[in-house]
Design an enzyme around this catalytic site. Structure first.
Site, mmCIF file in Angstrom:
data_model
loop_
_atom_site.group_PDB
_atom_site.id
_atom_site.type_symbol
_atom_site.label_atom_id
_atom_site.label_comp_id
_atom_site.label_asym_id
_atom_site.label_seq_id
_atom_site.Cartn_x
_atom_site.Cartn_y
_atom_site.Cartn_z
ATOM 1 N N TYR A 101 1.838 -10.909 0.386
ATOM 2 C CA TYR A 101 1.445 -9.948 -0.689
ATOM 3 C C TYR A 101 0.008 -10.180 -1.158
ATOM 4 C CZ TYR A 101 0.704 -7.990 -5.305
ATOM 5 O OH TYR A 101 0.297 -7.043 -6.109
ATOM 6 N N GLU A 189 -4.008 -2.996 -3.291
ATOM 7 C CA GLU A 189 -2.754 -3.625 -3.055
ATOM 8 C C GLU A 189 -2.180 -3.563 -1.572
ATOM 9 O OE1 GLU A 189 0.728 -4.305 -6.090
ATOM 10 O OE2 GLU A 189 1.321 -2.920 -4.727
#
Lengths: 382, 299
Positions: A101, A189
């Site tokens: 992530y 993101e």
């Protein structure tokens, strides 16, 4: 402005962030074409701005043209939590060894950029934060100095990303940071950021939110604007250049100033009503702005009463009142208005409204915000 | 006394020859503010109703001795204008410009912190500052601000929202309560001056006896203020937070006013302030009434 996944990936590609070969499609036949060009197997992904696509059946693997037809046919038009799928993104399916992530945002408290990086990707990052907060590395970056490759590599090491993937991750972090800053994102993101068996690292998803204030230096954003999901009321408000957010109550709201508009929503709620919208007509509140705002409110069929809440500062009360009277002569309203006019020369303003010959069934004036809110909510319940 | 600006503050207006700059700059002068110059590149040597215009902030400061600047230029030009003022040694910069990209704001803020620690930026996207009877920089209508009284008690106001700031000024005027200084810090994600900066100054200011704070949803500035109040503020306070009913994920007009990921809610902010001993009203009028009670107790 939030981008769809496919737009986010196209935006990433501008900054050389590796993504899977693929493309968007609006029909079953287009889907097959994109799939052939991307190379089987492919993933067919619903393009909606809401979480939980996978669980809803909006992400499917297809090994050949027939399977693409089947899945694209099912997914296009599918309703996912109230969002109808109009477009799918089809890309070559990646073999995945590991999922990470990575994201960049502005940390408002620290007034610096914030990198969040974790070796535990592919799941909701809030979940990871709750279950295992140490698994997320948080690194503040001074916007003046920026992020270099060595610092990015250290973050990857700290996040316990395996040695073989560290350089790949660091390289993507530097590119993603460029996308975030030069690309004027509020959020950039990647979840998951994947490691393939070949050792390459790349972005399997893209979540990008753009800062509308920077639109003036990004002509390439025009195409994103065209696909933005707005309801019909918001579309009309945008054409009239008004700060409007559609809600689902029955009291239409017009106020001057964002804070006062927010406050008006609160007061309506406190006296037992529900607001149909947020609308800030700005400091001036002249006849043109008022007429435009009334048109947008009038367009909303749920509106049963209208609460105009104006505080006269530099714009004096009598000017505001004249604006309202003129606007009322231009727009034929379905719902009655309650107005609270306060501030500089409010008395004179109220006098003008009283003498304008508007029947009380159409317009009433109240001296305070609270009384006006009560009256508007009362009318909305009739 | 008052905070940040007073009767001795000398102001230049960057963008004095533009629509906004001229309108508000002249209003500020009419209020009694020492507006000593304007800056518009290429228009040096001209004047706007008697106010001399200079090509650069450095020229203006050199000629006038200005220590404050009022920036009223478009979003594209504002970041450079702020840095130009800081470089010229301006101590206090008020920027009313709305719509500056967040990335530019973050860069400017951190540049000021690193290279110009003696310069304070108020805003961007703020209504400005008024020390009633002494100095008004920005767009506040001076006539709605009650003058501070010599024997007090006087109230300091700090707010993230423009119209709600006026509302607060107006409520105090109706009640005959004097205002020491009213600061609008603005609704953007990276304000140059925070609640905490203003609260620290109000705490030190002998002319300020009580403080009203007006916040709104988004970010954590109110929570940080609550933490600061608990430890450092002895003066009584009332507060109001706008946006109790704001839906998550929507920017409510201001770029900074957004509830995201369950953070930045009005309820959380009100709870934090109450825990710090602040009297919190559920609407601006209630916050005004609570302040009137506080002031009555001080008299």
């Amino acid at each position: 402005m939030d981008l769809f996944e496919y737009q986010g990936k196209q935006y990433f590609a501008r900054f050389d962030i590796p993504v899977s070969p693929g493309g968007p499609a609006d029909t079953v036949e287009e889907s097959v074409k994109v799939a052939e060009a991307s190379g089987y197997p492919v993933v067919v992904k619903a393009q909606v701005q809401v979480g939980g696509r996978g669980k809803a059946g909006g992400i499917k693997l297809a090994n050949n043209a027939d399977e693409v037809r089947l899945h694209a046919g099912n997914i296009l038009g599918m309703d996912i939590k109230g969002h109808v799928v109009k477009r799918v993104w089809i890309e070559h399916a990646s073999d995945i060894d590991e999922e990470y992530y990575a994201s960049f945002t502005l940390d408002r408290a620290a007034k610096q950029h914030l990198l969040m990086l974790s070796a535990q990707g592919g799941v909701d990052i809030e979940e990871v934060a709750e279950r295992d907060p140490d698994a997320i590395v948080k690194l503040h970056i001074n916007p003046v100095t920026g992020l270099d490759e060595a610092t990015a590599k250290k973050a990857a090491v700290d996040a316990k990303i395996p040695a073989k993937a560290q350089d790949g991750v660091a390289s993507i972090l530097v590119k993603l940071y460029r996308c975030f800053t030069e690309g004027d994102c509020d959020l950039a993101e990647i979840n998951p950021l994947i490691l393939k068996p070949t050792g390459e690292v790349h972005a399997l998803d893209a979540k990008v939110s753009l800062d509308n204030n920077a639109a003036f230096r990004h002509p390439e954003w025009d195409e994103y604007r065209a696909t933005e999901e707005l309801d019909a009321r918001e579309q009309l408000a945008r054409e009239k250049d008004l700060q409007y957010i559609g809600l689902d109550g029955t009291v239409g709201i017009i106020a001057n100033g964002a804070g006062l508009a927010m406050s008006t929503l609160d007061v309506v709620n406190q006296v037992g009503g529900t607001a149909a919208n947020f609308l800030d007509i700005g400091g001036g509140a002249n006849a043109d702005q008022m007429a435009g705002a009334l048109e947008v409110i009038n367009f909303d069929k749920n509106v049963k009463s209208i609460f105009i809440n104006i505080f006269g500062g530099i714009t004096r009360g009598e000017e505001v009142a004249k604006g309202i009277v003129e606007a009322l002569s231009r727009v034929d309203l379905r719902a009655p208005i309650v107005i609270r006019l306060d501030g500089t020369n409010a008395e004179e303003g109220r006098e003008i409204l009283k003498n304008a010959g508007i029947p009380e069934s159409k317009l009433t004036s109240k001296p305070t915000m609270l009384e006006a809110a009560k009256a508007a909510v009362e009318l909305a319940k009739k | 006394m008052a905070i940040f600006v007073n009767e001795n503050t000398k102001v230049i207006v960057q963008g004095l020859t533009g629509g906004q700059g001229k309108f508000h700059g002249l209003r500020n002068r009419a209020y009694g503010t020492q507006v000593v110059g304007g800056v518009t590149p290429g228009k040096g040597g001209q004047d706007v109703e008697g106010i001399p215009v200079f090509d650069s902030v450095a020229d203006a400061v050199k000629a006038t001795g200005a220590d404050a600047s009022f920036i009223a230029v478009p979003p594209k030009a504002a970041p450079a204008a702020i840095l130009e003022a800081a470089m010229a040694g301006v101590r206090f910069i008020v920027c009313i410009t709305e719509g500056i990209p967040a990335q530019d704001e973050a860069r400017v803020f951190n540049t000021l912190q690193r290279d110009f620690p003696g310069t304070r930026l108020l805003g961007p996207n703020c209504p400005g500052i008024i020390s009633p009877g002494k100095c008004n920089i920005g767009i506040t209508a001076g006539e709605i601000a009650e003058l501070p009284s010599v024997k007090g008690p006087n109230v300091g106001i700090v707010s993230r929202s423009g119209t709600l700031t006026y509302q607060a000024l107006y409520e105090l005027k109706q009640k005959g309560i004097g205002v020491s200084t009213c600061v609008g810090i603005g609704g953007d994600p990276v304000p140059g001056t925070s609640f905490v900066d203003c609260l620290a100054e109000f705490e030190k200011d002998p002319e300020t006896h009580a403080i009203i704070m007006i916040g709104e949803i988004g970010g954590s500035a109110e929570e940080e203020a609550a933490e600061f109040i608990k430890k450092n503020v002895t003066k009584p306070m009332s507060a109001y937070i706008a946006g109790v009913t704001a839906p998550a994920g929507k920017k409510m007009g201001h770029a900074g006013a957004i509830v995201s990921g369950g953070k930045g809610t009005a309820q959380g902010k009100m709870d934090a302030l109450r825990a710090a001993g602040v009297k919190v009203g559920l609407n601006p009028t209630e916050a005004g009434s609570l302040m009137a009670e506080i002031v009555a107790g001080l008299r």
